[in-house]
Design a protein around this motif. Structure first.
Motif, PDB file in Angstrom:
ATOM      1  N   THR A   1       0.812  -1.220   0.000  1.00  0.00           N
ATOM      2  CA  THR A   1       0.000   0.000   0.000  1.00  0.00           C
ATOM      3  C   THR A   1       0.846   1.271   0.000  1.00  0.00           C
ATOM      4  N   PHE A   2       2.108   1.169   0.361  1.00  0.00           N
ATOM      5  CA  PHE A   2       3.011   2.333   0.356  1.00  0.00           C
ATOM      6  C   PHE A   2       3.001   3.050  -0.988  1.00  0.00           C
ATOM      7  N   TRP A   3       2.957   2.277  -2.071  1.00  0.00           N
ATOM      8  CA  TRP A   3       3.124   2.857  -3.402  1.00  0.00           C
ATOM      9  C   TRP A   3       1.859   3.515  -3.937  1.00  0.00           C
ATOM     10  N   ILE A   4       0.712   3.205  -3.364  1.00  0.00           N
ATOM     11  CA  ILE A   4      -0.535   3.791  -3.861  1.00  0.00           C
ATOM     12  C   ILE A   4      -0.628   5.280  -3.520  1.00  0.00           C
ATOM     13  N   PRO A   5      -0.419   5.691  -2.264  1.00  0.00           N
ATOM     14  CA  PRO A   5      -0.409   7.136  -1.978  1.00  0.00           C
ATOM     15  C   PRO A   5       0.776   7.848  -2.625  1.00  0.00           C
ATOM     16  N   VAL A   6       1.930   7.160  -2.702  1.00  0.00           N
ATOM     17  CA  VAL A   6       3.120   7.795  -3.277  1.00  0.00           C
ATOM     18  C   VAL A   6       2.961   8.038  -4.770  1.00  0.00           C
ATOM     19  N   GLY A   7       2.428   7.065  -5.487  1.00  0.00           N
ATOM     20  CA  GLY A   7       2.341   7.171  -6.936  1.00  0.00           C
ATOM     21  C   GLY A   7       1.018   7.699  -7.457  1.00  0.00           C
ATOM     22  N   GLY A   8      -0.034   7.680  -6.606  1.00  0.00           N
ATOM     23  CA  GLY A   8      -1.353   8.099  -7.064  1.00  0.00           C
ATOM     24  C   GLY A   8      -1.597   9.588  -6.920  1.00  0.00           C
ATOM     25  N   ARG A   9      -2.817   9.993  -7.271  1.00  0.00           N
ATOM     26  CA  ARG A   9      -3.203  11.403  -7.176  1.00  0.00           C
ATOM     27  C   ARG A   9      -3.322  11.805  -5.717  1.00  0.00           C
ATOM     28  N   LYS A  10      -2.650  12.884  -5.358  1.00  0.00           N
ATOM     29  CA  LYS A  10      -2.595  13.320  -3.974  1.00  0.00           C
ATOM     30  C   LYS A  10      -3.932  13.937  -3.539  1.00  0.00           C
ATOM     31  N   GLY A  11      -4.388  13.518  -2.350  1.00  0.00           N
ATOM     32  CA  GLY A  11      -5.616  14.065  -1.792  1.00  0.00           C
ATOM     33  C   GLY A  11      -6.873  13.369  -2.251  1.00  0.00           C
ATOM     34  N   GLY A  12      -6.765  12.432  -3.202  1.00  0.00           N
ATOM     35  CA  GLY A  12      -7.930  11.720  -3.712  1.00  0.00           C
ATOM     36  C   GLY A  12      -8.424  10.665  -2.734  1.00  0.00           C
ATOM     37  N   ALA A  13      -9.520  10.024  -3.109  1.00  0.00           N
ATOM     38  CA  ALA A  13     -10.129   9.015  -2.238  1.00  0.00           C
ATOM     39  C   ALA A  13      -9.180   7.845  -1.993  1.00  0.00           C
ATOM     40  N   ASN A  14      -8.513   7.367  -3.046  1.00  0.00           N
ATOM     41  CA  ASN A  14      -7.575   6.249  -2.885  1.00  0.00           C
ATOM     42  C   ASN A  14      -6.383   6.647  -2.030  1.00  0.00           C
ATOM     43  N   HIS A  15      -5.923   7.882  -2.211  1.00  0.00           N
ATOM     44  CA  HIS A  15      -4.800   8.371  -1.408  1.00  0.00           C
ATOM     45  C   HIS A  15      -5.149   8.324   0.069  1.00  0.00           C
ATOM     46  N   ARG A  16      -6.321   8.808   0.424  1.00  0.00           N
ATOM     47  CA  ARG A  16      -6.732   8.833   1.833  1.00  0.00           C
ATOM     48  C   ARG A  16      -6.999   7.432   2.360  1.00  0.00           C
ATOM     49  N   ARG A  17      -7.693   6.622   1.563  1.00  0.00           N
ATOM     50  CA  ARG A  17      -8.058   5.282   2.020  1.00  0.00           C
ATOM     51  C   ARG A  17      -6.822   4.415   2.246  1.00  0.00           C
ATOM     52  N   PHE A  18      -5.979   4.332   1.237  1.00  0.00           N
ATOM     53  CA  PHE A  18      -4.804   3.479   1.360  1.00  0.00           C
ATOM     54  C   PHE A  18      -3.740   4.103   2.258  1.00  0.00           C
ATOM     55  N   GLY A  19      -3.774   5.420   2.388  1.00  0.00           N
ATOM     56  CA  GLY A  19      -2.876   6.078   3.329  1.00  0.00           C
ATOM     57  C   GLY A  19      -3.175   5.668   4.755  1.00  0.00           C
ATOM     58  N   ARG A  20      -4.466   5.607   5.092  1.00  0.00           N
ATOM     59  CA  ARG A  20      -4.859   5.161   6.436  1.00  0.00           C
ATOM     60  C   ARG A  20      -4.450   3.712   6.669  1.00  0.00           C
ATOM     61  N   ILE A  21      -4.673   2.876   5.651  1.00  0.00           N
ATOM     62  CA  ILE A  21      -4.283   1.463   5.770  1.00  0.00           C
ATOM     63  C   ILE A  21      -2.775   1.358   5.982  1.00  0.00           C
ATOM     64  N   PHE A  22      -2.027   2.134   5.212  1.00  0.00           N
ATOM     65  CA  PHE A  22      -0.568   2.116   5.308  1.00  0.00           C
ATOM     66  C   PHE A  22      -0.106   2.499   6.714  1.00  0.00           C
ATOM     67  N   ILE A  23      -0.647   3.585   7.250  1.00  0.00           N
ATOM     68  CA  ILE A  23      -0.244   4.042   8.581  1.00  0.00           C
ATOM     69  C   ILE A  23      -0.585   3.000   9.644  1.00  0.00           C
ATOM     70  N   ASN A  24      -1.808   2.485   9.607  1.00  0.00           N
ATOM     71  CA  ASN A  24      -2.241   1.532  10.635  1.00  0.00           C
ATOM     72  C   ASN A  24      -1.448   0.232  10.585  1.00  0.00           C
ATOM     73  N   THR A  25      -1.181  -0.257   9.376  1.00  0.00           N
ATOM     74  CA  THR A  25      -0.421  -1.510   9.283  1.00  0.00           C
ATOM     75  C   THR A  25       1.034  -1.295   9.703  1.00  0.00           C
ATOM     76  N   LEU A  26       1.584  -0.116   9.408  1.00  0.00           N
ATOM     77  CA  LEU A  26       2.964   0.145   9.820  1.00  0.00           C
ATOM     78  C   LEU A  26       3.085   0.275  11.341  1.00  0.00           C
ATOM     79  N   LEU A  27       2.076   0.833  11.969  1.00  0.00           N
ATOM     80  CA  LEU A  27       2.095   0.900  13.434  1.00  0.00           C
ATOM     81  C   LEU A  27       2.073  -0.514  14.017  1.00  0.00           C
ATOM     82  N   ALA A  28       1.235  -1.383  13.451  1.00  0.00           N
ATOM     83  CA  ALA A  28       1.180  -2.773  13.916  1.00  0.00           C
ATOM     84  C   ALA A  28       2.488  -3.497  13.630  1.00  0.00           C
ATOM     85  N   THR A  29       3.054  -3.247  12.448  1.00  0.00           N
ATOM     86  CA  THR A  29       4.332  -3.867  12.077  1.00  0.00           C
ATOM     87  C   THR A  29       5.439  -3.445  13.034  1.00  0.00           C
TER      88      THR A  29
END
Length: 241
Positions: A17-45
């Protein structure tokens, strides 16, 4: 083994999921959705990595019995240093950056509000972990550990620079968000390349080049995206005038 299972599962999701916010359109729905997933999974990791590192510090040989037969890790002190202290440092760095990056975006209108009690404790934890990594690297004569500790010191310094900056630019929170979350991705990819390589080729685990790939890639992404943000807002300012 339970910690390792959770660590691998969450880490894999984070790596993808790291690459979706990095490579996708900033501020869009996918950026926010996968950004949250990325942060939460990294905290667990990161949290599970703290547990794995702790078991290694308590009993390095029993935790990593497959490494004893390899000359590089025949000394339990080396196993404890790399898979204990270094992993603990990278885990703390990951949690620190993921949490700070989340706060930078949440408190975009008041950057001082990112200096929460939890965030301050994470800065102290990373400072201690970085110092320990530096000292342990010196004791086992591993320049790589000493070099990587610099990233932790720089992270604490830049995090506090942002928190206490007197008059930030209106887009500084975006640059801080980028720095922190791409930095967290660097940390996870570094651990993935390094500790994952041990399973396949233990003799390459301490090769500086292996550790440098995610670091160089991540720094390039940070510099590029921060430059793009600065240029975008400066052009807006010129147009407005």
């Amino acid at each position: 083994m339970t910690l390792v299972t959770i660590h691998i599962a969450t880490g894999t999701v984070g790596l993808v999921t790291f690459w979706i916010p990095v490579g996708g359109r900033k501020g869009g729905a996918n950026h926010r959705r996968f950004g949250r997933i990325f942060i939460n999974t990294l905290l667990a990791t990161g949290i599970t990595a703290v547990g794995i590192a702790t078991t290694t510090l308590l009993d390095p040989v029993a935790t990593h019995p497959h490494l004893v037969e390899h000359a590089v890790f025949s000394d339990p002190l080396m196993v404890r240093a790399i898979f204990g202290w270094l992993m603990l440092y990278l885990a703390t760095l990951t949690v620190n950056l993921a949490w700070h990056g989340r706060l930078a975006l949440r408190h975009r209108k008041n950057h001082r509000a990112t200096g929460t009690r939890t965030n301050n404790l994470l800065q102290i934890a990373l400072l201690v972990a970085s110092t320990t990594c530096l000292m342990q690297g010196y004791w086992v004569q591993q320049p790589m550990m000493m070099g990587l500790s610099v990233v932790g010191f720089a992270t604490v310094a830049t995090n506090y620079w942002f928190i206490f900056k007197p008059e930030p630019n209106p887009y500084d929170f975006i640059k801080e968000h980028i720095k922190s979350l791409v930095g967290a991705g660097i940390s996870v990819y570094t651990a993935f390349f390094a500790f994952g390589a041990v399973r396949l080729m233990p003799e390459l685990a301490l090769t500086p080049g292996l550790w440098a790939v995610p670091l160089i890639t991540g720094l390039t992404l940070i510099i590029y995206h921060q430059y793009a943000v600065t240029r975008k807002y400066q052009m807006r300012s010129v147009v407005a005038k």
